[in-house]
Enzyme design. Structure first.
Site, mmCIF file in Angstrom:
data_model
loop_
_atom_site.group_PDB
_atom_site.id
_atom_site.type_symbol
_atom_site.label_atom_id
_atom_site.label_comp_id
_atom_site.label_asym_id
_atom_site.label_seq_id
_atom_site.Cartn_x
_atom_site.Cartn_y
_atom_site.Cartn_z
ATOM 1 N N ASP A 45 44.304 25.421 52.984
ATOM 2 C CA ASP A 45 44.754 26.813 52.822
ATOM 3 C C ASP A 45 44.241 27.671 53.984
ATOM 4 O O ASP A 45 43.753 28.785 53.794
ATOM 5 C CB ASP A 45 44.325 27.399 51.475
ATOM 6 C CG ASP A 45 45.102 28.666 51.138
ATOM 7 O OD1 ASP A 45 46.019 29.037 51.894
ATOM 8 O OD2 ASP A 45 44.777 29.307 50.118
ATOM 9 N N HIS A 63 45.911 24.640 45.827
ATOM 10 C CA HIS A 63 44.516 25.115 45.685
ATOM 11 C C HIS A 63 44.051 25.430 44.267
ATOM 12 O O HIS A 63 43.750 26.575 43.945
ATOM 13 C CB HIS A 63 44.257 26.323 46.585
ATOM 14 C CG HIS A 63 45.353 27.358 46.604
ATOM 15 N ND1 HIS A 63 45.877 27.913 45.465
ATOM 16 C CD2 HIS A 63 46.022 27.918 47.648
ATOM 17 C CE1 HIS A 63 46.807 28.782 45.811
ATOM 18 N NE2 HIS A 63 46.923 28.800 47.108
ATOM 19 N N HIS A 114 48.533 28.429 56.999
ATOM 20 C CA HIS A 114 49.278 29.647 57.336
ATOM 21 C C HIS A 114 49.037 29.885 58.825
ATOM 22 O O HIS A 114 48.010 30.450 59.212
ATOM 23 C CB HIS A 114 48.764 30.838 56.532
ATOM 24 C CG HIS A 114 48.871 30.680 55.038
ATOM 25 N ND1 HIS A 114 49.909 31.216 54.311
ATOM 26 C CD2 HIS A 114 48.078 30.046 54.136
ATOM 27 C CE1 HIS A 114 49.749 30.919 53.018
ATOM 28 N NE2 HIS A 114 48.638 30.212 52.890
HETATM 29 O O1 DOR Z 1 43.651 33.830 50.154
HETATM 30 C C1 DOR Z 1 44.831 33.676 50.387
HETATM 31 N N1 DOR Z 1 45.368 33.981 51.588
HETATM 32 N N2 DOR Z 1 45.609 33.210 49.427
HETATM 33 C C2 DOR Z 1 46.940 33.155 49.554
HETATM 34 O O2 DOR Z 1 47.577 32.699 48.655
HETATM 35 C C3 DOR Z 1 47.603 33.663 50.777
HETATM 36 C C4 DOR Z 1 46.682 33.592 51.921
HETATM 37 C C5 DOR Z 1 47.153 34.329 53.145
HETATM 38 O O3 DOR Z 1 48.311 34.131 53.552
HETATM 39 O O4 DOR Z 1 46.381 35.067 53.730
HETATM 40 ZN ZN ZN Z 2 48.151 29.663 50.830
#
Ligand code: DOR
Ligand code: ZN
Length: 419
Positions: A277, A210, A61
């Site tokens: 992630d 994940h 992200h």
């Molecule tokens: O912990 C997480 N953060 N899980 C997710 O699915 C989204 C992500 C985020 O975009 O911060």
């Molecule tokens: Zn994610």
């Protein structure tokens, strides 16, 4: 035409480390031999160090846009480059989200301006009427689809639409019904989520993000062609770390028991890929009353796992499969990693010295957030990272900022097997 010779490599070729020299022309590997002589524009003598294909992080992200206080494409891909990741697959839950053709174009433009590594942008789908326009804009991977935001019948419509177009769906599997009843998201919510999705699916292009429980791995594995990823934080941290980490140990799916964590290690031969992630939030946000879920990880994924190669917990071959070959295979990036170090493949390469252990310190990493849940653990970071034959990171001089914007959108180059 640019022309680079990498000399004295122990190159990872078909699962073996072999003494080679390597010629790179226009970003592509053009010759591999025990010894190559001749005149070259530049020569990089790596003095017997290991040369691996760059890692592909299939789950990041990168934020930016209205969340550039958390991360932007330059800081996020600086972290990638310094961690040996040469391709990232960015998730669409951005602000603004990648849910329309216009937003997709904006996202590609922002990334193209700053990225040091190559990238894909996934399409965001919480409805099904935007899927076609994203597909027309070059999206082939849809998701991560947050199951906990969708009723199962709508999910089915969305999946049918994606598969009808020949796309691949990636799913964050925590059941809406279960999370509604259990806000702390116990393992059963992941198991129920997986069951909701796979109950009537035969052989579609479906990937689970994940997975945090051994039972989840087993359930998915019972369904032939469906693929799954596991994160370093679910392999290396557990609920026992939450007291110590506080908000910095909060993510979704959450950290599990040590039994679950060990169960994932025991199933490394049954998972498809490791992805980070990478989900940065600022220190202040994490210290607040309701810290947002997510931890950074793109820079530490490969170094942490290489350290575990050194400790004998996982073989180097298996690791290269998990972070490079299989992600290339699953997401159609056939020139990236799947063919490893071979003639005709993109020269996405990392130089590794297994003797060079580092203690991980959040304030020395490149993510804008400045912290890591892996503080104090050991990692083996790359000495040099090359994307299409260009050095984007060198341990001695740092991130090569003159390569800002060198990274390209790989959407046009996805394998036609996906479509
Ligand atoms: O912990 C997480 N953060 N899980 C997710 O699915 C989204 C992500 C985020 O975009 O911060
Ligand atoms: Zn994610």
């Amino acid at each position: 035409m640019t022309d680079l010779l990498i000399k004295n490599a122990k190159g990872w070729i078909n699962g073996e480390l072999i003494d080679i020299d390597l010629r790179i022309e226009d970003g592509v590997i053009s010759e591999i031999r025990r010894e190559i002589r001749g005149n070259f524009e530049s020569i990089l003598d790596i003095k017997g160090k290991i040369l691996l294909p760059g890692a592909i992080d299939a789950h990041v992200h990168m934020r930016d846009g209205n969340e550039s206080h958390k991360e932007d494409w330059l800081t996020g891909t600086s972290a990638a480059a310094a961690g040996g990741v040469t391709t990232v697959i960015d998730q669409p839950n951005t602000d603004p989200p990648v849910t329309s053709r216009a937003n997709l174009s904006d996202r590609i433009e922002i990334a193209s301006r700053s990225s040091l590594v190559d990238f894909l942008i996934n399409g965001g789908v919480e409805r099904y009427d935007n899927i076609e326009e994203l597909y027309e804009g070059g999206v082939r991977i849809f998701g991560e689809i947050f199951l906990y935001k969708l009723e199962p019948p709508l999910l089915r419509q969305i999946l049918d639409k994606i598969w009808g177009l020949g796309g691949i769906a990636t799913i964050h599997a925590e059941s809406k019904h279960c999370v509604g009843k259990n806000p702390d998201r116990p393992p059963v919510c992941e198991i129920e989520g997986i069951k909701e999705v796979i109950s009537d699916i035969v052989a579609e292009k479906l990937h689970f993000c994940h997975i945090s429980t051994p039972e989840g791995v087993d359930l998915i594995r019972s369904k032939g062609s469906i693929t799954l990823e596991v994160t370093p934080h679910h392999l290396l941290l557990s609920r026992n770390d939450i007291d110590r980490l506080g908000g910095f140990g909060l993510m979704n799916p959450p950290l599990r028991s040590d039994r679950d964590r060990e169960g994932l290690w025991g199933r490394l031969d049954r998972i498809d890929i490791i992805a980070s992630d990478h989900a940065p939030h600022t220190r202040d946000e994490k210290l607040g009353d309701s810290p947002p879920p997510g931890v950074p990880g793109v820079e530490t994924m490969l170094p942490l796992m290489l350290y575990h190669v050194k400790m004998g917990r996982i073989g180097l071959n298996r690791l290269v499969e998990l972070v490079s070959e299989r992600p290339a295979d699953i997401f159609g990036l056939y020139e990236r990693g799947k063919r490893g170090i071979s003639i005709g493949a993109d020269a996405d390469l990392i130089v590794i010295d297994m003797r060079d252990e580092q203690v991980i310190r959040g304030d020395e990493l490149h993510s804008k957030c400045g912290w890591t849940p892996f503080e104090g653990m050991k990692g083996i970071f790359p000495q040099i990272t090359l994307v299409r034959g260009e050095v984007v990171y060198d341990r001695s001089s740092g991130v090569n900022l003159s390569k800002k914007g060198f990274g390209i959108f790989l959407g046009e180059r996805l394998s036609t097997d996906l479509v």
